[in-house]
Write a protein that holds these residues in place. Sequence first.
Motif, mmCIF file in Angstrom:
data_model
loop_
_atom_site.group_PDB
_atom_site.id
_atom_site.type_symbol
_atom_site.label_atom_id
_atom_site.label_comp_id
_atom_site.label_asym_id
_atom_site.label_seq_id
_atom_site.Cartn_x
_atom_site.Cartn_y
_atom_site.Cartn_z
ATOM 1 N N GLY A 1 -13.760 1.703 -3.034
ATOM 2 C CA GLY A 1 -13.521 2.342 -4.155
ATOM 3 C C GLY A 1 -12.970 3.361 -4.583
ATOM 4 O O GLY A 1 -12.330 3.520 -6.233
ATOM 5 N N LYS A 2 -11.523 3.953 -3.514
ATOM 6 C CA LYS A 2 -11.116 4.894 -4.523
ATOM 7 C C LYS A 2 -9.441 4.957 -4.152
ATOM 8 O O LYS A 2 -8.698 4.757 -4.676
ATOM 9 C CB LYS A 2 -11.059 6.195 -3.217
ATOM 10 N N ARG B 1 -6.816 1.320 -5.542
ATOM 11 C CA ARG B 1 -6.672 -0.042 -6.979
ATOM 12 C C ARG B 1 -5.947 -1.000 -6.247
ATOM 13 O O ARG B 1 -6.030 -2.158 -6.683
ATOM 14 C CB ARG B 1 -6.014 1.223 -8.288
ATOM 15 N N THR C 1 -4.006 4.875 -5.762
ATOM 16 C CA THR C 1 -5.048 5.063 -5.678
ATOM 17 C C THR C 1 -6.165 5.947 -7.177
ATOM 18 O O THR C 1 -5.101 5.866 -8.163
ATOM 19 C CB THR C 1 -5.552 6.554 -5.046
ATOM 20 N N HIS C 2 -7.007 5.954 -7.332
ATOM 21 C CA HIS C 2 -7.874 6.663 -8.370
ATOM 22 C C HIS C 2 -7.129 7.861 -8.713
ATOM 23 O O HIS C 2 -7.405 8.657 -9.524
ATOM 24 C CB HIS C 2 -9.117 6.360 -8.824
ATOM 25 N N GLU C 3 -7.413 8.969 -7.458
ATOM 26 C CA GLU C 3 -6.971 10.047 -7.237
ATOM 27 C C GLU C 3 -5.687 10.820 -7.854
ATOM 28 O O GLU C 3 -4.768 9.652 -7.169
ATOM 29 C CB GLU C 3 -7.982 10.999 -5.823
#
Length: 73
Positions: free
Chosen positions: A1-2, A4, A17-19
């Motif tokens: 989930g981290k 994309r 990444t989301h971060e």
Amino acid sequence: GKVRAVRGAGLMWGVDTHEPAAQIVARARDAGLLVLTAGDHTLRLLPPLVIARDDLARGLATLEGVIAGGEGR
């Protein structure tokens, strides 16, 4: 989930990444892995063409731990 998306060709890969990528790069450096950014949320992976499979597996395991938010080692 981290993560994309993952894209690449040969040994040059980008991981979206989301971060923010800079935070992951800092953790990777602390874990002994050199990773670059290629945008605000994209990691650039560019291992040497002569990398051994064992080294590649160890680097990917470290990266997985780093992206998950841990130390990666």
